[in-house]
Motif scaffolding. Structure first.
Motif, PDB file in Angstrom:
ATOM      1  N   THR A  76       0.853  -1.178   0.000  1.00  0.00           N
ATOM      2  CA  THR A  76       0.000   0.000   0.000  1.00  0.00           C
ATOM      3  C   THR A  76       0.894   1.234   0.000  1.00  0.00           C
ATOM      4  N   GLY A  77       0.563   2.173  -0.868  1.00  0.00           N
ATOM      5  CA  GLY A  77       1.348   3.391  -0.972  1.00  0.00           C
ATOM      6  C   GLY A  77       0.456   4.612  -1.035  1.00  0.00           C
ATOM      7  N   THR A  78       1.075   5.782  -1.164  1.00  0.00           N
ATOM      8  CA  THR A  78       0.327   7.027  -1.305  1.00  0.00           C
ATOM      9  C   THR A  78       0.877   7.810  -2.487  1.00  0.00           C
ATOM     10  N   MET A  79      -0.009   8.561  -3.121  1.00  0.00           N
ATOM     11  CA  MET A  79       0.372   9.440  -4.225  1.00  0.00           C
ATOM     12  C   MET A  79       0.574  10.852  -3.676  1.00  0.00           C
ATOM     13  N   ASP A  80       1.623  11.505  -4.141  1.00  0.00           N
ATOM     14  CA  ASP A  80       1.862  12.903  -3.809  1.00  0.00           C
ATOM     15  C   ASP A  80       2.290  13.586  -5.093  1.00  0.00           C
ATOM     16  N   GLY A  81       1.321  14.049  -5.857  1.00  0.00           N
ATOM     17  CA  GLY A  81       1.613  14.627  -7.172  1.00  0.00           C
ATOM     18  C   GLY A  81       2.048  13.528  -8.125  1.00  0.00           C
ATOM     19  N   ASP A  82       3.266  13.654  -8.635  1.00  0.00           N
ATOM     20  CA  ASP A  82       3.825  12.640  -9.533  1.00  0.00           C
ATOM     21  C   ASP A  82       4.690  11.624  -8.793  1.00  0.00           C
ATOM     22  N   TRP A  83       4.633  11.589  -7.489  1.00  0.00           N
ATOM     23  CA  TRP A  83       5.487  10.704  -6.688  1.00  0.00           C
ATOM     24  C   TRP A  83       4.650   9.693  -5.935  1.00  0.00           C
ATOM     25  N   VAL A  84       5.139   8.469  -5.882  1.00  0.00           N
ATOM     26  CA  VAL A  84       4.485   7.377  -5.172  1.00  0.00           C
ATOM     27  C   VAL A  84       5.408   6.941  -4.034  1.00  0.00           C
ATOM     28  N   THR A  85       4.868   6.842  -2.838  1.00  0.00           N
ATOM     29  CA  THR A  85       5.634   6.386  -1.685  1.00  0.00           C
ATOM     30  C   THR A  85       5.014   5.095  -1.178  1.00  0.00           C
ATOM     31  N   PHE A  86       5.850   4.069  -1.039  1.00  0.00           N
ATOM     32  CA  PHE A  86       5.376   2.795  -0.497  1.00  0.00           C
ATOM     33  C   PHE A  86       6.498   2.150   0.301  1.00  0.00           C
ATOM     34  N   THR A  87       6.117   1.222   1.164  1.00  0.00           N
ATOM     35  CA  THR A  87       7.075   0.499   1.992  1.00  0.00           C
ATOM     36  C   THR A  87       7.067  -0.967   1.586  1.00  0.00           C
ATOM     37  N   THR A  88       8.248  -1.517   1.327  1.00  0.00           N
ATOM     38  CA  THR A  88       8.370  -2.914   0.916  1.00  0.00           C
ATOM     39  C   THR A  88       8.155  -3.836   2.114  1.00  0.00           C
ATOM     40  N   THR A  89       8.080  -5.128   1.846  1.00  0.00           N
ATOM     41  CA  THR A  89       7.899  -6.110   2.924  1.00  0.00           C
ATOM     42  C   THR A  89       9.117  -6.156   3.835  1.00  0.00           C
ATOM     43  N   GLU A  90      10.296  -5.708   3.329  1.00  0.00           N
ATOM     44  CA  GLU A  90      11.494  -5.650   4.164  1.00  0.00           C
ATOM     45  C   GLU A  90      11.526  -4.419   5.055  1.00  0.00           C
ATOM     46  N   GLY A  91      10.572  -3.504   4.889  1.00  0.00           N
ATOM     47  CA  GLY A  91      10.506  -2.312   5.714  1.00  0.00           C
ATOM     48  C   GLY A  91      11.212  -1.100   5.129  1.00  0.00           C
ATOM     49  N   VAL A  92      11.672  -1.177   3.892  1.00  0.00           N
ATOM     50  CA  VAL A  92      12.349  -0.050   3.249  1.00  0.00           C
ATOM     51  C   VAL A  92      11.306   0.799   2.535  1.00  0.00           C
ATOM     52  N   GLU A  93      11.346   2.104   2.793  1.00  0.00           N
ATOM     53  CA  GLU A  93      10.401   3.020   2.153  1.00  0.00           C
ATOM     54  C   GLU A  93      10.999   3.586   0.876  1.00  0.00           C
ATOM     55  N   TYR A  94      10.220   3.562  -0.198  1.00  0.00           N
ATOM     56  CA  TYR A  94      10.646   4.090  -1.488  1.00  0.00           C
ATOM     57  C   TYR A  94       9.714   5.215  -1.905  1.00  0.00           C
ATOM     58  N   THR A  95      10.276   6.277  -2.431  1.00  0.00           N
ATOM     59  CA  THR A  95       9.516   7.348  -3.052  1.00  0.00           C
ATOM     60  C   THR A  95      10.011   7.453  -4.484  1.00  0.00           C
ATOM     61  N   LEU A  96       9.153   7.066  -5.433  1.00  0.00           N
ATOM     62  CA  LEU A  96       9.537   6.970  -6.835  1.00  0.00           C
ATOM     63  C   LEU A  96       8.592   7.791  -7.701  1.00  0.00           C
ATOM     64  N   GLU A  97       9.086   8.190  -8.847  1.00  0.00           N
ATOM     65  CA  GLU A  97       8.316   9.043  -9.751  1.00  0.00           C
ATOM     66  C   GLU A  97       7.395   8.221 -10.640  1.00  0.00           C
ATOM     67  N   SER A  98       6.206   8.714 -10.827  1.00  0.00           N
ATOM     68  CA  SER A  98       5.246   8.189 -11.797  1.00  0.00           C
ATOM     69  C   SER A  98       4.694   9.397 -12.527  1.00  0.00           C
ATOM     70  N   ASN A  99       5.435   9.874 -13.514  1.00  0.00           N
ATOM     71  CA  ASN A  99       5.108  11.163 -14.118  1.00  0.00           C
ATOM     72  C   ASN A  99       3.940  11.091 -15.097  1.00  0.00           C
ATOM     73  N   PHE A 100       3.523  12.235 -15.554  1.00  0.00           N
ATOM     74  CA  PHE A 100       2.354  12.365 -16.413  1.00  0.00           C
ATOM     75  C   PHE A 100       2.536  11.646 -17.747  1.00  0.00           C
ATOM     76  N   PHE A 101       3.700  11.757 -18.356  1.00  0.00           N
ATOM     77  CA  PHE A 101       3.914  11.218 -19.699  1.00  0.00           C
ATOM     78  C   PHE A 101       4.004   9.694 -19.712  1.00  0.00           C
ATOM     79  N   THR A 102       4.649   9.114 -18.727  1.00  0.00           N
ATOM     80  CA  THR A 102       4.808   7.662 -18.663  1.00  0.00           C
ATOM     81  C   THR A 102       4.427   7.187 -17.262  1.00  0.00           C
TER      82      THR A 102
END
Length: 175
Positions: free
Chosen positions: A111-137
Motif C-alpha cells: 500500500t502506498g500514497t500518491m503525492d503529485g507525480d510521486w508514489v511512496t510505499f514500503t516494501t515487505t522488508e521495511g524499506v520506504e521508497y519514493t519513486l516518480e510516476s510522471n504524467f507522460f509515462t
C-alpha cells in the motif's frame, strides 16, 4: 534474485522515463554510430592514407588496431542499447505497457500514497521508497488513464528484488 526480474528492471528504466529517453537516445544514437565506424579511431585516417599511397607502415603490425576494434565494438553496442531505449521510450509514450504487465503479474503488493507525480510505499522488508510516476509515462496498469488524487492510498505492485520497478494497480484501491 530472478534473472527475468533483472531484465524487466533494466527495461523498466527507459519505459519509466520515456520522454527523456526519446530525446537522449534520439540525439546520441547518431554520434554513437558515427564513433563505431572504422575511420573514427585515432590514427585510422593516417593508416588509410599510408595504405592508399603504398607507404610502409610504422611496424609490421599496426598499433592501435586492437584498441580501435575494441572502441568500435563498444560504441556499436552502446548505439544498439540507445536504439533499444529509444524504441522502449516511444512505446511507453504511446501507451504500450512494455514491462508493466510482467510487474503486475509477478509483483509483490504494498500500500502506498500518491503525492503529485510521486508514489511512496514500503516494501515487505521495511524499506520506504519514493519513486516518480510522471504524467507522460505513468506507472499505472492495467488502465493507464485512471486518475489518483494526491494523498490518497493506492495499491502498488513491485518486483521483490528490484522495488524501483513498480506499477500502481488501477483495479484495486486500499479500503
Amino acid at each position: 534474485m530472478n534473472p527475468m526480474d533483472t531484465v524487466i528492471w533494466l527495461v523498466n528504466f527507459p519505459a519509466a522515463h520515456g520522454y527523456a529517453m526519446v530525446f537522449i537516445a534520439g540525439f546520441s544514437i547518431l554520434g554513437l554510430f558515427a564513433m563505431s565506424v572504422r575511420g573514427a579511431t585515432p590514427g585510422g585516417a593516417l593508416r588509410s592514407i599510408r595504405e592508399r599511397e603504398g607507404l610502409p607502415q610504422g611496424s609490421s603490425r599496426p598499433r592501435g588496431q586492437v584498441v580501435g576494434t575494441i572502441v568500435r565494438v563498444v560504441f556499436r553496442m552502446l548505439a544498439f542499447v540507445m536504439l533499444a531505449s529509444l524504441v522502449i521510450g516511444i512505446l511507453s509514450l504511446v501507451g504500450v505497457p512494455v514491462p508493466r504487465a510482467y510487474i503486475y503479474d509477478n509483483g509483490t503488493t504494498a500500500t502506498g500514497t500518491m503525492d503529485g507525480d510521486w508514489v511512496t510505499f514500503t516494501t515487505t522488508e521495511g524499506v520506504e521508497y519514493t519513486l516518480e510516476s510522471n504524467f507522460f509515462t505513468s506507472a499505472v496498469y492495467p488502465d493507464r488513464d485512471v486518475y489518483f488524487p494526491s494523498g490518497e492510498p493506492v495499491e502498488v505492485r513491485y518486483l521483490p528484488g528490484h522495488p524501483q520497478a513498480f506499477v500502481i494497480d488501477s483495479e484495486q484501491t486500499p479500503r
